[in-house]
Design a protein around this motif. Structure first.
Motif, PDB file in Angstrom:
ATOM      1  N   PHE A  73       0.847  -1.190   0.000  1.00 59.42           N
ATOM      2  CA  PHE A  73       0.000   0.000   0.000  1.00 59.42           C
ATOM      3  C   PHE A  73       0.883   1.241   0.000  1.00 59.42           C
ATOM      4  N   LEU A  74       0.496   2.212  -0.778  1.00 56.28           N
ATOM      5  CA  LEU A  74       1.124   3.527  -0.749  1.00 56.28           C
ATOM      6  C   LEU A  74       0.105   4.496  -0.153  1.00 56.28           C
ATOM      7  N   ILE A  75       0.471   5.128   0.939  1.00 55.26           N
ATOM      8  CA  ILE A  75      -0.389   6.120   1.571  1.00 55.26           C
ATOM      9  C   ILE A  75       0.151   7.497   1.179  1.00 55.26           C
ATOM     10  N   PRO A  76      -0.680   8.308   0.511  1.00 49.76           N
ATOM     11  CA  PRO A  76      -0.186   9.593  -0.003  1.00 49.76           C
ATOM     12  C   PRO A  76      -0.094  10.677   1.068  1.00 49.76           C
ATOM     13  N   HIS A  77       0.338  11.848   0.605  1.00 51.71           N
ATOM     14  CA  HIS A  77       0.394  13.060   1.417  1.00 51.71           C
ATOM     15  C   HIS A  77       1.257  12.869   2.663  1.00 51.71           C
ATOM     16  N   GLY A  78       2.348  12.128   2.483  1.00 52.94           N
ATOM     17  CA  GLY A  78       3.268  11.908   3.588  1.00 52.94           C
ATOM     18  C   GLY A  78       2.683  11.093   4.721  1.00 52.94           C
ATOM     19  N   PHE A 110       3.988   2.215   2.375  1.00 58.45           N
ATOM     20  CA  PHE A 110       4.934   3.216   1.901  1.00 58.45           C
ATOM     21  C   PHE A 110       4.228   4.568   1.870  1.00 58.45           C
ATOM     22  N   PHE A 111       5.000   5.633   1.929  1.00 60.84           N
ATOM     23  CA  PHE A 111       4.463   6.991   1.992  1.00 60.84           C
ATOM     24  C   PHE A 111       5.087   7.833   0.885  1.00 60.84           C
ATOM     25  N   ASP A 112       4.315   8.770   0.341  1.00 64.15           N
ATOM     26  CA  ASP A 112       4.892   9.630  -0.696  1.00 64.15           C
ATOM     27  C   ASP A 112       5.344  10.960  -0.091  1.00 64.15           C
ATOM     28  N   THR A 113       5.958  11.776  -0.929  1.00 59.99           N
ATOM     29  CA  THR A 113       6.559  13.031  -0.474  1.00 59.99           C
ATOM     30  C   THR A 113       5.676  14.247  -0.758  1.00 59.99           C
ATOM     31  N   CYS A 114       4.371  14.066  -0.901  1.00 59.22           N
ATOM     32  CA  CYS A 114       3.484  15.214  -1.131  1.00 59.22           C
ATOM     33  C   CYS A 114       3.219  15.943   0.183  1.00 59.22           C
ATOM     34  N   VAL A 115       4.283  16.540   0.678  1.00 58.54           N
ATOM     35  CA  VAL A 115       4.285  17.346   1.896  1.00 58.54           C
ATOM     36  C   VAL A 115       4.877  18.686   1.480  1.00 58.54           C
ATOM     37  N   TYR A 116       4.234  19.770   1.830  1.00 52.93           N
ATOM     38  CA  TYR A 116       4.506  21.046   1.170  1.00 52.93           C
ATOM     39  C   TYR A 116       5.418  22.028   1.885  1.00 52.93           C
ATOM     40  N   HIS A 117       6.287  21.550   2.740  1.00 49.68           N
ATOM     41  CA  HIS A 117       7.295  22.447   3.286  1.00 49.68           C
ATOM     42  C   HIS A 117       8.476  21.629   3.807  1.00 49.68           C
ATOM     43  N   GLN A 118       9.612  22.300   3.924  1.00 51.36           N
ATOM     44  CA  GLN A 118      10.854  21.616   4.287  1.00 51.36           C
ATOM     45  C   GLN A 118      10.772  20.907   5.630  1.00 51.36           C
ATOM     46  N   PRO A 119      10.242  21.545   6.688  1.00 52.11           N
ATOM     47  CA  PRO A 119      10.166  20.817   7.962  1.00 52.11           C
ATOM     48  C   PRO A 119       9.316  19.549   7.869  1.00 52.11           C
ATOM     49  N   GLY A 120       8.252  19.567   7.053  1.00 46.09           N
ATOM     50  CA  GLY A 120       7.417  18.378   6.898  1.00 46.09           C
ATOM     51  C   GLY A 120       8.156  17.244   6.213  1.00 46.09           C
ATOM     52  N   ILE A 121       8.886  17.567   5.151  1.00 49.64           N
ATOM     53  CA  ILE A 121       9.681  16.547   4.448  1.00 49.64           C
ATOM     54  C   ILE A 121      10.769  16.015   5.380  1.00 49.64           C
ATOM     55  N   ASP A 122      11.400  16.913   6.123  1.00 51.18           N
ATOM     56  CA  ASP A 122      12.453  16.477   7.044  1.00 51.18           C
ATOM     57  C   ASP A 122      11.885  15.566   8.135  1.00 51.18           C
ATOM     58  N   LEU A 123      10.704  15.901   8.650  1.00 51.85           N
ATOM     59  CA  LEU A 123      10.074  15.049   9.660  1.00 51.85           C
ATOM     60  C   LEU A 123       9.754  13.682   9.071  1.00 51.85           C
ATOM     61  N   VAL A 183       8.907  -1.105  -5.142  1.00 47.16           N
ATOM     62  CA  VAL A 183       7.479  -1.205  -4.833  1.00 47.16           C
ATOM     63  C   VAL A 183       6.662  -1.497  -6.087  1.00 47.16           C
ATOM     64  N   PHE A 184       6.997  -0.829  -7.177  1.00 40.46           N
ATOM     65  CA  PHE A 184       6.333  -1.054  -8.461  1.00 40.46           C
ATOM     66  C   PHE A 184       7.210  -1.988  -9.291  1.00 40.46           C
ATOM     67  N   SER A 185       7.421  -3.179  -8.783  1.00 40.34           N
ATOM     68  CA  SER A 185       8.415  -4.107  -9.339  1.00 40.34           C
ATOM     69  C   SER A 185       8.085  -4.572 -10.753  1.00 40.34           C
ATOM     70  N   ARG A 186       6.852  -4.508 -11.157  1.00 44.13           N
ATOM     71  CA  ARG A 186       6.496  -4.903 -12.521  1.00 44.13           C
ATOM     72  C   ARG A 186       7.113  -3.972 -13.551  1.00 44.13           C
ATOM     73  N   LEU A 187       7.432  -2.759 -13.154  1.00 43.04           N
ATOM     74  CA  LEU A 187       8.042  -1.801 -14.079  1.00 43.04           C
ATOM     75  C   LEU A 187       9.333  -2.358 -14.659  1.00 43.04           C
ATOM     76  N   ASP A 188      10.224  -2.844 -13.787  1.00 41.22           N
ATOM     77  CA  ASP A 188      11.495  -3.381 -14.272  1.00 41.22           C
ATOM     78  C   ASP A 188      11.296  -4.617 -15.135  1.00 41.22           C
ATOM     79  N   SER A 189      10.380  -5.482 -14.740  1.00 37.94           N
ATOM     80  CA  SER A 189      10.168  -6.685 -15.546  1.00 37.94           C
ATOM     81  C   SER A 189       9.611  -6.325 -16.922  1.00 37.94           C
ATOM     82  N   ARG A 190       8.778  -5.299 -17.008  1.00 38.55           N
ATOM     83  CA  ARG A 190       8.252  -4.869 -18.309  1.00 38.55           C
ATOM     84  C   ARG A 190       9.338  -4.242 -19.162  1.00 38.55           C
ATOM     85  N   LEU A 191      10.207  -3.457 -18.520  1.00 42.86           N
ATOM     86  CA  LEU A 191      11.298  -2.829 -19.259  1.00 42.86           C
ATOM     87  C   LEU A 191      12.261  -3.888 -19.779  1.00 42.86           C
TER      88      LEU A 191
END
Length: 196
Positions: A73-78, A110-123, A183-191
């Motif tokens: 699972f990928l959980i967005p927005h950090g 897994f978490f994405d980096t859609c966090v909108y300021h430097q302290p949030g990304i650093d946290l 995480v998106f392991s099918r990408l490499d196998s397709r390539l």
């Protein structure tokens, strides 16, 4: 549930047929809600972040990954409130007699980096292991304006990764590419199948 919060939890057997196919085809899923159907919950400022946090808490409460050890699972927005309240989630898991979160969830979430300021990304990158962070940049996403403090778009998340003083060059590579390919392991196998 179309913004009504009426569907069964993510750990409910209701969803198992989908998870069985995801595992069979090695497909990760982004856990992302639709728009809010309740005027009390602003779609991008409350509803989205509430849902991210709720999804994580549902996974703590259940044992989904015992039944599907390779489900991703990928959980967005950090992760919503997850990095900020990591201690709370660790404590709740302990009270529920669940394994440590590193063992209970971090092989699958897994978490994405859609966090909108430097302290949030650093946290995010201080609390969550780098192996669980994937690059994402909405660009024309939830916040479309320019930050008057920096003169840059809020949602240009690459600049926060680049400016990080806590991430090594290898960490950045993992966030930008290595983790995504794992995480998106099918990408490499397709390539590879295409000779690329």
């Amino acid at each position: 549930s179309g913004g009504h919060w009426t569907s069964p939890p993510l750990t409910d057997r209701h969803w198992y047929p989908i998870y069985e196919k995801m595992v069979e085809y090695d497909l990760p899923a982004m856990i992302h809600v639709s728009t809010s159907c309740n005027a009390c919950f602003h779609t991008t400022g409350a509803h989205y972040l509430n849902a991210d946090t709720t999804a994580f808490m549902q996974c703590i409460q259940g044992d989904l990954f015992k039944d599907f050890p390779t489900l991703k699972f990928l959980i967005p927005h950090g992760g919503g409130a997850v990095p900020y309240h990591w201690g709370r989630f660790r404590g709740l898991a302990q009270e529920m007699k669940k394994p440590l979160l590193e063992d209970h969830l971090l092989n699958n979430i897994f978490f994405d980096t859609c966090v909108y300021h430097q302290p949030g990304i650093d946290l995010l990158n201080t609390v969550i292991p780098v192996k669980n962070v994937l690059f994402a940049s909405e660009m024309i996403g939830a916040v479309r304006g320019i930050d008057p403090t920096t003169g840059n778009y809020y949602d240009d998340t690459k600049r926060y990764i680049e400016a990080s003083k806590i991430l090594s060059g290898d960490d950045k590579h993992q966030i930008y590419e290595g983790n995504v390919r794992r995480v998106f392991s099918r990408l490499d196998s397709r390539l590879k199948a295409k000779g690329l």
